[in-house]
Design a protein around this motif. Structure first.
Motif, PDB file in Angstrom:
ATOM      1  N   ILE A  78      14.667   2.639  -1.192  1.00 11.51           N
ATOM      2  CA  ILE A  78      13.711   1.799  -2.323  1.00 11.51           C
ATOM      3  C   ILE A  78      12.611   2.839  -2.656  1.00 11.51           C
ATOM      4  N   ASP A  79      11.845   3.463  -1.585  1.00  9.93           N
ATOM      5  CA  ASP A  79      10.822   4.276  -1.883  1.00  9.93           C
ATOM      6  C   ASP A  79      11.359   5.557  -2.532  1.00  9.93           C
ATOM      7  N   PRO A  88       5.293   1.509 -10.819  1.00  6.18           N
ATOM      8  CA  PRO A  88       4.330   2.477 -10.203  1.00  6.18           C
ATOM      9  C   PRO A  88       4.254   1.845  -8.641  1.00  6.18           C
ATOM     10  N   GLU A  89       3.832   2.790  -7.911  1.00  4.54           N
ATOM     11  CA  GLU A  89       3.642   2.530  -6.581  1.00  4.54           C
ATOM     12  C   GLU A  89       2.414   1.412  -6.309  1.00  4.54           C
ATOM     13  N   ARG A  90       1.708   1.680  -6.928  1.00  2.90           N
ATOM     14  CA  ARG A  90       0.293   0.631  -6.909  1.00  2.90           C
ATOM     15  C   ARG A  90       0.743  -0.994  -6.940  1.00  2.90           C
ATOM     16  N   TYR A  91       2.005  -0.943  -7.666  1.00  4.72           N
ATOM     17  CA  TYR A  91       2.490  -2.395  -8.001  1.00  4.72           C
ATOM     18  C   TYR A  91       3.459  -3.045  -7.014  1.00  4.72           C
ATOM     19  N   LEU A  92       3.539  -2.212  -5.734  1.00  2.00           N
ATOM     20  CA  LEU A  92       4.515  -2.625  -4.872  1.00  2.00           C
ATOM     21  C   LEU A  92       4.440  -3.961  -4.462  1.00  2.00           C
TER      22      LEU A  92
END
Length: 121
Positions: A78-79, A88-92
């Motif tokens: 997933i990463d 975006p990673e900040r919305y994980l």
């Protein structure tokens, strides 16, 4: 060549598995017996998130890519393929909550539909 096919096939199966975890509850609307398979898949997905478990599919893809001379996945599936690519990673955390909401909603509607079919609404 065989290891490359294995790596690519494993990657495709992994995408399908994740799609099933997210959307499989909706299949139970039409085919109620699917719910048992989906519960297993969703439970496994939840365990991976909660306990940081490694997915065997990631291991197989890594192993096959290394056999072709490529670098394996430096991070989890997933990463590597979704976080930072699809969202975006900040919305994980928000994405995880949205996925949980989709699964819960699919089950809530499935239960409602099953009750209507049985006439026990």
């Amino acid at each position: 060549m065989g290891y490359r096919i294995l790596a690519e096939t494993t990657m495709a199966v992994h995408f399908l598995f994740i799609a099933f975890v997210v959307l499989g509850g909706f299949l139970a609307w039409r085919w109620p017996k699917v719910v048992w398979l989906h519960l297993l898949a969703a439970g496994w997905g939840l365990c991976i998130v909660l306990f940081g478990l490694n997915c065997p599919l990631t291991h197989v893809e890594d192993w096959a890519r290394e056999r072709t001379g490529e670098a394996g996945l430096s991070r989890g599936f997933i990463d590597t393929y979704l976080t930072g690519v699809i969202y975006p990673e900040r919305y994980l955390d928000e994405v995880r909550l949205l996925i949980a909401a989709v699964v819960v909603l699919s089950y809530a509607v499935a239960v409602r539909r099953w009750r209507i079919r049985r006439g026990t609404s």
